[in-house]
Design an enzyme around this catalytic site. Structure first.
Site, PDB file in Angstrom:
ATOM      1  N   ARG A  67       1.088  -1.286  -0.075  1.00 42.66           N
ATOM      2  CA  ARG A  67       0.130   0.038  -0.264  1.00 42.66           C
ATOM      3  C   ARG A  67       0.810   1.269  -0.008  1.00 42.66           C
ATOM      4  O   ARG A  67       1.374   1.616   1.105  1.00 42.66           O
ATOM      5  CB  ARG A  67      -0.813   0.128   1.300  1.00 42.66           C
ATOM      6  CG  ARG A  67      -2.118   0.863   1.356  1.00 42.66           C
ATOM      7  CD  ARG A  67      -2.609   1.109   2.395  1.00 42.66           C
ATOM      8  NE  ARG A  67      -1.822   1.938   3.519  1.00 42.66           N
ATOM      9  CZ  ARG A  67      -1.879   2.179   4.673  1.00 42.66           C
ATOM     10  NH1 ARG A  67      -2.856   1.227   5.414  1.00 42.66           N
ATOM     11  NH2 ARG A  67      -1.114   2.902   5.499  1.00 42.66           N
ATOM     12  N   HIS A 103      -4.161   4.634   4.214  1.00 43.11           N
ATOM     13  CA  HIS A 103      -5.004   3.574   4.381  1.00 43.11           C
ATOM     14  C   HIS A 103      -6.384   4.195   3.645  1.00 43.11           C
ATOM     15  O   HIS A 103      -6.633   3.451   2.807  1.00 43.11           O
ATOM     16  CB  HIS A 103      -5.372   3.291   5.760  1.00 43.11           C
ATOM     17  CG  HIS A 103      -6.858   2.549   6.102  1.00 43.11           C
ATOM     18  ND1 HIS A 103      -6.805   1.091   5.486  1.00 43.11           N
ATOM     19  CD2 HIS A 103      -7.935   2.799   6.332  1.00 43.11           C
ATOM     20  CE1 HIS A 103      -7.892   0.754   5.734  1.00 43.11           C
ATOM     21  NE2 HIS A 103      -8.748   1.600   6.312  1.00 43.11           N
ATOM     22  N   TYR A 105       2.448   6.319  11.966  1.00 42.69           N
ATOM     23  CA  TYR A 105       2.460   5.102  12.288  1.00 42.69           C
ATOM     24  C   TYR A 105       3.622   4.217  11.316  1.00 42.69           C
ATOM     25  O   TYR A 105       3.916   3.160  11.734  1.00 42.69           O
ATOM     26  CB  TYR A 105       1.307   3.943  12.821  1.00 42.69           C
ATOM     27  CG  TYR A 105       0.411   4.052  11.355  1.00 42.69           C
ATOM     28  CD1 TYR A 105       0.660   2.962  10.279  1.00 42.69           C
ATOM     29  CD2 TYR A 105      -0.681   4.902  11.274  1.00 42.69           C
ATOM     30  CE1 TYR A 105      -0.222   2.968   9.131  1.00 42.69           C
ATOM     31  CE2 TYR A 105      -1.362   4.683  10.039  1.00 42.69           C
ATOM     32  CZ  TYR A 105      -1.099   3.990   9.035  1.00 42.69           C
ATOM     33  OH  TYR A 105      -2.105   3.825   7.977  1.00 42.69           O
TER      34      TYR A 105
HETATM   35  C1  LIG Z   1     -15.740  -5.487  10.605  1.00 40.72           C
HETATM   36  C2  LIG Z   1     -14.776  -4.293  10.496  1.00 40.72           C
HETATM   37  N1  LIG Z   1     -14.184  -4.084  11.417  1.00 40.72           N
HETATM   38  C3  LIG Z   1     -13.326  -2.733  11.374  1.00 40.72           C
HETATM   39  C4  LIG Z   1     -13.270  -2.088  10.401  1.00 40.72           C
HETATM   40  C5  LIG Z   1     -12.460  -0.794  10.361  1.00 40.72           C
HETATM   41  N2  LIG Z   1     -11.233  -1.053   9.131  1.00 40.72           N
HETATM   42  C6  LIG Z   1     -11.493  -0.745   7.859  1.00 40.72           C
HETATM   43  S1  LIG Z   1     -10.399  -1.261   6.798  1.00 40.72           S
HETATM   44  C7  LIG Z   1      -9.419  -2.210   8.172  1.00 40.72           C
HETATM   45  C8  LIG Z   1      -8.306  -3.003   7.883  1.00 40.72           C
HETATM   46  C9  LIG Z   1      -8.323  -3.757   6.768  1.00 40.72           C
HETATM   47  O1  LIG Z   1      -7.217  -4.329   6.608  1.00 40.72           O
HETATM   48  P1  LIG Z   1      -6.750  -5.166   5.311  1.00 40.72           P
HETATM   49  O2  LIG Z   1      -7.888  -6.511   5.602  1.00 40.72           O
HETATM   50  O3  LIG Z   1      -5.352  -5.641   5.243  1.00 40.72           O
HETATM   51  O4  LIG Z   1      -7.263  -4.412   4.186  1.00 40.72           O
HETATM   52  P2  LIG Z   1      -6.578  -3.227   3.612  1.00 40.72           P
HETATM   53  O5  LIG Z   1      -7.281  -1.960   4.171  1.00 40.72           O
HETATM   54  O6  LIG Z   1      -5.143  -3.251   3.768  1.00 40.72           O
HETATM   55  O7  LIG Z   1      -6.973  -3.124   2.033  1.00 40.72           O
HETATM   56  C10 LIG Z   1     -10.297  -2.000   9.513  1.00 40.72           C
HETATM   57  C11 LIG Z   1      -9.948  -2.638  10.665  1.00 40.72           C
HETATM   58  C12 LIG Z   1     -14.307  -2.379   9.175  1.00 40.72           C
HETATM   59  N3  LIG Z   1     -14.401  -1.747   8.144  1.00 40.72           N
HETATM   60  N4  LIG Z   1     -15.003  -3.666   9.592  1.00 40.72           N
END
Ligand SMILES: Cc1ncc(C[n+]2csc(CCOP(=O)(O)OP(=O)(O)O)c2C)c(N)n1
Ligand SMILES: [Mg+2]
Length: 365
Positions: free
Chosen positions: A257, A261, A270
């Site tokens: 990435r 985010h 971070y």
């Molecule tokens: C069930 C849930 N918990 C928390 C969140 C908040 N949240 C959004 S994206 C994310 C991290 C996701 O990480 P990853 O699966 O690695 O996907 P990336 O964002 O890196 O593409 C979180 C914790 C959410 N959207 N849904």
């Protein structure tokens, strides 16, 4: 007495190195230069869409947006390996896959502007909408694949989620039952090294995310997620095995990435800035352009024309989005309850008394 009762190994595939040099024979589909050129156009279109979405958000005209900068090859490679009749279940960073499947840039702008009409795709009618609750679409993918199996349709459900999602119970349960029922579903893990501020190493003690499939009784493999040719080949292999009745597959696409985010995030709080700098030389767009240029099938004129045409298409979509009258706010209330609870009815009245507006800042994903 003791004996080894199970073995497994995880293979990582790569066809083109970060400098654009083939590491050996390429997959057959790459013999015709039109195919890598089509992939390249899709990568550039995705990146152009991404930049425009961020510009709209930064000027208060789009809600929170999740950039796919650096991860375009996972999306494009995956979608290019699918048939139109397959079903895509994306999370929130797969703009490239959605665009290649025929979701329009206007629909995506509407969605990220908070207008659910953007999820009513005119093109791929059976593809699922963007899934923000992390990993919760993995069980849906299993349901889709079960339907295909019961109806004896030669179709595959393709579900993309992130490294962080692999820690969710939803994903573990989905993988498990997909293995037990031997379903035509392919899980693509877009491992971009971060789940918001949680680094991959804090996500799981497992050596790879691909091996989570092994525990569920089917094959998991890794691919260089910044090599779009490799993603298409490896995800395509898993899709065709699933279509042939060989059960599910999982591909961990190792990418990075490069951006924050989302537009609601500031990764410098971070993540050491030196880290994305180290990964920039591996990014997928320049890699394929170097390959095409060295192969003598891509010129500066081709590049200029593509950038011009793509910018024109995306700018026109953005203008159409900005010219779309906002949805009637009553619709938020009218389609949830058969009989409106009194407190919700009061909120509805309040909402209808204020002017409809485009969101300037959506909630964080
Ligand atoms: C069930 C849930 N918990 C928390 C969140 C908040 N949240 C959004 S994206 C994310 C991290 C996701 O990480 P990853 O699966 O690695 O996907 P990336 O964002 O890196 O593409 C979180 C914790 C959410 N959207 N849904
Ligand atoms: Mg991630």
């Amino acid at each position: 007495m003791q004996e080894t009762v199970a073995h497994f190994e995880i293979v990582r595939h790569r066809f083109i190195d970060p400098g654009g040099t083939p590491l050996g024979p390429l997959p057959v589909f790459a013999n015709d230069p039109e195919t890598p050129k089509t992939l390249y156009r899709a990568l550039v279109r995705t990146r152009t869409f991404d930049a425009k979405a961020i510009a709209l958000q930064r000027t208060g005209r789009l809600g929170t947006y999740a950039s796919s900068l650096g991860q375009e090859a996972v999306s494009v490679g995956t979608a290019s390996a699918m048939r139109a009749s397959d079903v895509l279940l994306p999370s929130f960073r797969e703009h490239g896959a959605q665009l290649l499947r025929g979701v329009t840039p206007l629909e995506l702008f509407l969605y990220w502007g908070g207008d659910e009409r953007g999820s009513d795709f005119a093109g791929p009618r059976e593809d699922f909408p963007i899934c923000v609750p992390v990993g919760s679409h993995a069980p849906h993918a299993v349901g889709v694949a079960l339907a295909f199996k019961l109806r004896r349709e030669p179709r595959v459900a393709v579900c993309i989620f992130g490294d962080g999602a692999t820690s969710k119970g939803d994903v573990a349960e989905a993988l498990n039952i997909a293995g037990v029922w031997h379903l035509p579903v392919v899980f693509v893990v877009s491992n971009n090294a971060w789940a918001i501020s949680v680094p991959r190493r804090a996500q799981t003690a497992a050596e790879t995310l691909a091996q989570k499939a092994v525990a569920a009784g089917f094959a998991g493999e890794q691919v260089d997620g910044n090599d779009v040719v490799a993603v298409r080949a490896v995800v395509g292999g898993a899709i065709e095995r699933a279509r042939a009745g060989d059960g599910p597959g999982l591909v961990e696409a190792v990418t990075y990435r490069l951006g924050d985010h989302t537009t609601a995030d500031d990764a410098s709080r971070y993540r050491d800035d030196a880290e994305p700098s180290r990964h920039w030389p591996e990014e997928p767009v320049a890699r394929l352009r170097h390959y095409l240029t060295a192969a003598g099938v891509w010129s500066k004129t081709d590049e200029d024309r593509l950038l011009h045409e793509t910018a024109g298409e995306i700018d026109a979509a953005a203008a159409a989005y900005l010219a779309t009258p906002p949805q009637d706010p009553a619709t938020i209330f009218d389609h949830t309850f058969a009989r409106m609870p009194t407190d919700v009815a009061a909120q509805r009245d309040l909402a209808l008394r204020s002017e409809p507006q485009r969101p300037t800042a959506g909630s964080a994903t």
